[in-house]
Design a protein around this motif. Structure first.
Motif, PDB file in Angstrom:
ATOM      1  N   ALA A 141       0.816  -1.207   0.000  1.00 51.84           N
ATOM      2  CA  ALA A 141       0.000   0.000   0.000  1.00 51.84           C
ATOM      3  C   ALA A 141       0.852   1.260   0.000  1.00 51.84           C
ATOM      4  CB  ALA A 141      -0.933  -0.005   1.213  1.00 51.84           C
ATOM      5  N   LEU A 142       2.033   1.195   0.613  1.00 52.96           N
ATOM      6  CA  LEU A 142       2.886   2.370   0.701  1.00 52.96           C
ATOM      7  C   LEU A 142       3.843   2.501  -0.463  1.00 52.96           C
ATOM      8  CD1 LEU A 142       3.763   2.194   4.513  1.00 52.96           C
ATOM      9  CD2 LEU A 142       2.035   3.604   3.391  1.00 52.96           C
ATOM     10  N   GLU A 143       4.021   1.445  -1.246  1.00 54.50           N
ATOM     11  CA  GLU A 143       4.971   1.462  -2.346  1.00 54.50           C
ATOM     12  C   GLU A 143       4.301   1.987  -3.617  1.00 54.50           C
ATOM     13  OE1 GLU A 143       7.745   1.694  -4.583  1.00 54.50           O
ATOM     14  OE2 GLU A 143       8.387   0.672  -2.756  1.00 54.50           O
ATOM     15  N   PRO A 144       4.732   3.159  -4.145  1.00 61.10           N
ATOM     16  CA  PRO A 144       4.045   3.769  -5.289  1.00 61.10           C
ATOM     17  C   PRO A 144       4.502   3.280  -6.654  1.00 61.10           C
ATOM     18  CG  PRO A 144       5.749   5.236  -4.495  1.00 61.10           C
ATOM     19  CD  PRO A 144       5.792   4.025  -3.601  1.00 61.10           C
ATOM     20  N   SER A 145       5.573   2.509  -6.732  1.00 62.97           N
ATOM     21  CA  SER A 145       6.168   2.211  -8.037  1.00 62.97           C
ATOM     22  C   SER A 145       5.293   1.323  -8.922  1.00 62.97           C
ATOM     23  CB  SER A 145       7.535   1.540  -7.849  1.00 62.97           C
ATOM     24  OG  SER A 145       7.398   0.301  -7.179  1.00 62.97           O
ATOM     25  N   HIS A 146       4.334   0.638  -8.316  1.00 59.97           N
ATOM     26  CA  HIS A 146       3.456  -0.226  -9.103  1.00 59.97           C
ATOM     27  C   HIS A 146       2.200   0.510  -9.581  1.00 59.97           C
ATOM     28  CE1 HIS A 146       2.257  -0.646  -4.794  1.00 59.97           C
ATOM     29  NE2 HIS A 146       1.090  -0.359  -5.326  1.00 59.97           N
ATOM     30  N   HIS A 147       2.067   1.797  -9.247  1.00 62.11           N
ATOM     31  CA  HIS A 147       0.834   2.555  -9.478  1.00 62.11           C
ATOM     32  C   HIS A 147       1.070   3.597 -10.567  1.00 62.11           C
ATOM     33  CE1 HIS A 147      -2.463   5.366  -7.589  1.00 62.11           C
ATOM     34  NE2 HIS A 147      -2.811   4.881  -8.755  1.00 62.11           N
ATOM     35  N   HIS A 148       0.301   3.517 -11.662  1.00 60.09           N
ATOM     36  CA  HIS A 148       0.419   4.466 -12.765  1.00 60.09           C
ATOM     37  C   HIS A 148      -0.929   5.150 -12.966  1.00 60.09           C
ATOM     38  CE1 HIS A 148       4.251   2.561 -13.568  1.00 60.09           C
ATOM     39  NE2 HIS A 148       3.642   1.390 -13.650  1.00 60.09           N
TER      40      HIS A 148
ATOM     41  N   SER B 163     -21.752   9.124 -20.234  1.00 58.31           N
ATOM     42  CA  SER B 163     -22.240  10.237 -21.031  1.00 58.31           C
ATOM     43  C   SER B 163     -22.257   9.885 -22.515  1.00 58.31           C
ATOM     44  CB  SER B 163     -21.372  11.476 -20.800  1.00 58.31           C
ATOM     45  OG  SER B 163     -20.012  11.221 -21.118  1.00 58.31           O
ATOM     46  N   GLY B 164     -21.767   8.669 -22.849  1.00 61.40           N
ATOM     47  CA  GLY B 164     -21.933   8.180 -24.213  1.00 61.40           C
ATOM     48  C   GLY B 164     -20.692   8.117 -25.077  1.00 61.40           C
ATOM     49  N   TYR B 165     -19.486   8.099 -24.480  1.00 57.49           N
ATOM     50  CA  TYR B 165     -18.266   8.083 -25.281  1.00 57.49           C
ATOM     51  C   TYR B 165     -17.463   6.805 -25.061  1.00 57.49           C
ATOM     52  CZ  TYR B 165     -18.890  12.869 -26.812  1.00 57.49           C
ATOM     53  OH  TYR B 165     -19.388  13.993 -27.412  1.00 57.49           O
ATOM     54  N   PHE B 166     -16.788   6.386 -26.119  1.00 53.25           N
ATOM     55  CA  PHE B 166     -15.862   5.254 -26.077  1.00 53.25           C
ATOM     56  C   PHE B 166     -14.446   5.785 -26.306  1.00 53.25           C
ATOM     57  CE2 PHE B 166     -13.222   2.143 -28.263  1.00 53.25           C
ATOM     58  CZ  PHE B 166     -13.375   1.015 -27.471  1.00 53.25           C
ATOM     59  N   LEU B 167     -13.524   5.406 -25.420  1.00 48.25           N
ATOM     60  CA  LEU B 167     -12.131   5.813 -25.548  1.00 48.25           C
ATOM     61  C   LEU B 167     -11.248   4.574 -25.443  1.00 48.25           C
ATOM     62  CD1 LEU B 167     -13.645   7.882 -23.239  1.00 48.25           C
ATOM     63  CD2 LEU B 167     -11.664   9.240 -23.884  1.00 48.25           C
ATOM     64  N   GLU B 168     -10.186   4.572 -26.220  1.00 48.68           N
ATOM     65  CA  GLU B 168      -9.217   3.489 -26.114  1.00 48.68           C
ATOM     66  C   GLU B 168      -7.826   4.084 -25.920  1.00 48.68           C
ATOM     67  OE1 GLU B 168      -9.336  -0.411 -28.249  1.00 48.68           O
ATOM     68  OE2 GLU B 168      -7.656   0.507 -29.318  1.00 48.68           O
ATOM     69  N   TYR B 169      -7.184   3.687 -24.824  1.00 52.06           N
ATOM     70  CA  TYR B 169      -5.839   4.143 -24.500  1.00 52.06           C
ATOM     71  C   TYR B 169      -4.856   2.981 -24.627  1.00 52.06           C
ATOM     72  CZ  TYR B 169      -7.533   8.551 -22.503  1.00 52.06           C
ATOM     73  OH  TYR B 169      -8.109   9.795 -22.318  1.00 52.06           O
ATOM     74  N   SER B 170      -3.651   3.330 -25.037  1.00 50.58           N
ATOM     75  CA  SER B 170      -2.541   2.382 -25.038  1.00 50.58           C
ATOM     76  C   SER B 170      -1.576   2.801 -23.939  1.00 50.58           C
ATOM     77  CB  SER B 170      -1.838   2.378 -26.396  1.00 50.58           C
ATOM     78  OG  SER B 170      -0.697   1.543 -26.353  1.00 50.58           O
TER      79      SER B 170
ATOM     80  N   PRO C   1       5.705   5.023 -17.267  1.00 51.17           N
ATOM     81  CA  PRO C   1       4.537   4.801 -18.125  1.00 51.17           C
ATOM     82  C   PRO C   1       4.453   5.815 -19.262  1.00 51.17           C
ATOM     83  CG  PRO C   1       3.861   6.031 -16.206  1.00 51.17           C
ATOM     84  CD  PRO C   1       5.353   5.795 -16.058  1.00 51.17           C
ATOM     85  N   SER C   2       3.836   5.424 -20.344  1.00 53.78           N
ATOM     86  CA  SER C   2       3.506   6.353 -21.432  1.00 53.78           C
ATOM     87  C   SER C   2       2.100   6.017 -21.907  1.00 53.78           C
ATOM     88  CB  SER C   2       4.507   6.231 -22.585  1.00 53.78           C
ATOM     89  OG  SER C   2       4.502   4.923 -23.131  1.00 53.78           O
TER      90      SER C   2
END
Length: 372
Positions: A283-290, A334-341, A350-351
């Motif tokens: 819970a305290l380690e942030p490196s796995h969180h993007h 609200s009616g939108y579809f988004l796709e992120y890579s 991360p990118s």
């Protein structure tokens, strides 16, 4: 216009990390089915408002429930609908409103606010009735895998306890005390091995090993309270590589389970690391969180799913290229579809790339708007 949305997906039998997926939405006019990979509108029917549209994998069978805005579309009536013939196969009526429906090749699960019914899908014979705590939100999680076919339901209205029920064997599997506050979201991995939960506080997300009824990992989403709208595991047939969450802040959070495994092995060799439980360290380690901030407008309800995960070979792991790449699809209410890579390189940077975005309510059946 608000809409209801659900991803439907099928995991291939072979050990693939790509999900063949689609999603269905219910609107005030009717319902629509889209192909996630192409963005193509596959099917639509404008016959009135629907609150629930649930598809049996990628088949032609839908379980639909009306929103109650038309007399013929009662929220107490479940209709099994064939999209090929355009006809109703069977209807089931209940005394109160249906809050959720889940289905696989052998079972049909129907949730009311204080009861859950389990049917044999082929005969529609009731196999079991589960008396539940008051569940006005219709919270549940379902793993359609036949070898680990579990249903997870809230077990308390005052704390975050979860009842895990074996839908194939028709008996309770375990009860897990996940949070001190009432539950906001529950999700099971596709194979039923892992369960992720978030409470109404929304600061900590926990992952549990279902077979042992134990907490395996803890993640800190943030310090301030936020409503978690959805949780989704990656499509791995074993331990999912990542877990994605959407919240009322408009951010998308991705947690790396694989990263935690490596960190735990390193901590176990240090004196300080061995003094703290793994869940506290996680819970305290942030490196796995993007985090992707402002992915969707603040306060707009959204639902995310990890459609595919690709990992590079060991030989290229030290390059600047991404060692893990994930395709994450998001539907906003609200009616939108988004796709992120999302790409994560060997130093855990991360990118994010927005691959496509379109309005689900305006796309026509013959269009493939922003599909490629």
């Amino acid at each position: 216009m608000k809409l209801k949305a659900r991803f439907i997906y099928r995991i291939p039998k072979e050990s693939s990390l790509t999900v063949n997926s689609g999603f269905c939405i219910g609107t005030k006019e009717g319902f629509k089915i889209f192909d996630s990979q192409s963005g193509r509108l596959c099917y639509e029917r404008a016959i009135g408002a629907f609150s629930i549209v649930e598809m049996l994998f990628s088949s032609s069978l839908l379980s639909i429930v009306g929103a109650g805005e038309q007399p013929s579309l009662s929220p107490r009536r479940l209709c099994l609908f064939n999209t090929i013939t355009g006809t109703a196969l069977k209807e089931l009526n209940f005394l109160t409103s249906i809050l959720a429906v889940r289905v696989n090749k052998k079972r049909l699960v129907v949730l009311l606010q204080d009861k859950t019914y389990i049917y044999d899908l082929n005969s529609l014979v009731i196999l079991d009735t589960i008396d539940t705590v008051l569940n006005t939100k219709g919270l549940c999680a379902f793993s359609p895998n036949m070898d680990g076919c579990y249903l997870a339901l809230p077990a308390s209205t005052t704390k975050g306890s979860v009842l895990v029920y074996n839908v194939m064997e028709l008996n309770p599997h375990c009860e897990i005390d996940a949070h001190r506050s009432p539950l906001a979201v529950i999700v099971l991995s596709s194979n039923g091995m892992y369960m992720a939960t978030a409470s109404e506080q929304g600061t900590i997300i926990r992952v549990h090993l279902v077979s042992q009824a134990t907490e395996s990992y803890s993640f800190r989403r943030g310090t301030y309270q936020s409503t978690i709208y959805s949780l989704s595991f990656g499509p791995s047939l074993q331990l999912p590589d990542i877990l994605v969450a959407t919240s009322s802040s408009g951010s998308v959070h991705v947690f790396s389970l694989a990263s935690i495994i490596n960190q735990r092995s390193k901590r176990s060799s240090t004196l300080l690391g061995s003094m703290f439980p793994d869940t506290v360290n996680d819970a305290l380690e942030p490196s796995h969180h993007h985090v992707l901030h402002n992915a969707v407008p603040t306060g707009v309800k959204s639902y995310a799913m990890i459609r595919g995960v690709e990992k590079s070979s060991e030989e290229s792991s030290m390059s600047q290229a991404a060692t893990l790449r994930a395709s994450i699809s998001i539907i906003t209410y609200s009616g939108y579809f988004l796709e992120y890579s999302l790409g994560i390189n060997h130093i855990n940077e991360p990118s994010w790339t927005l691959e496509r975005e379109f309005n689900l309510l305006t796309v026509l059946k013959e269009d493939v708007t922003n599909a490629n």
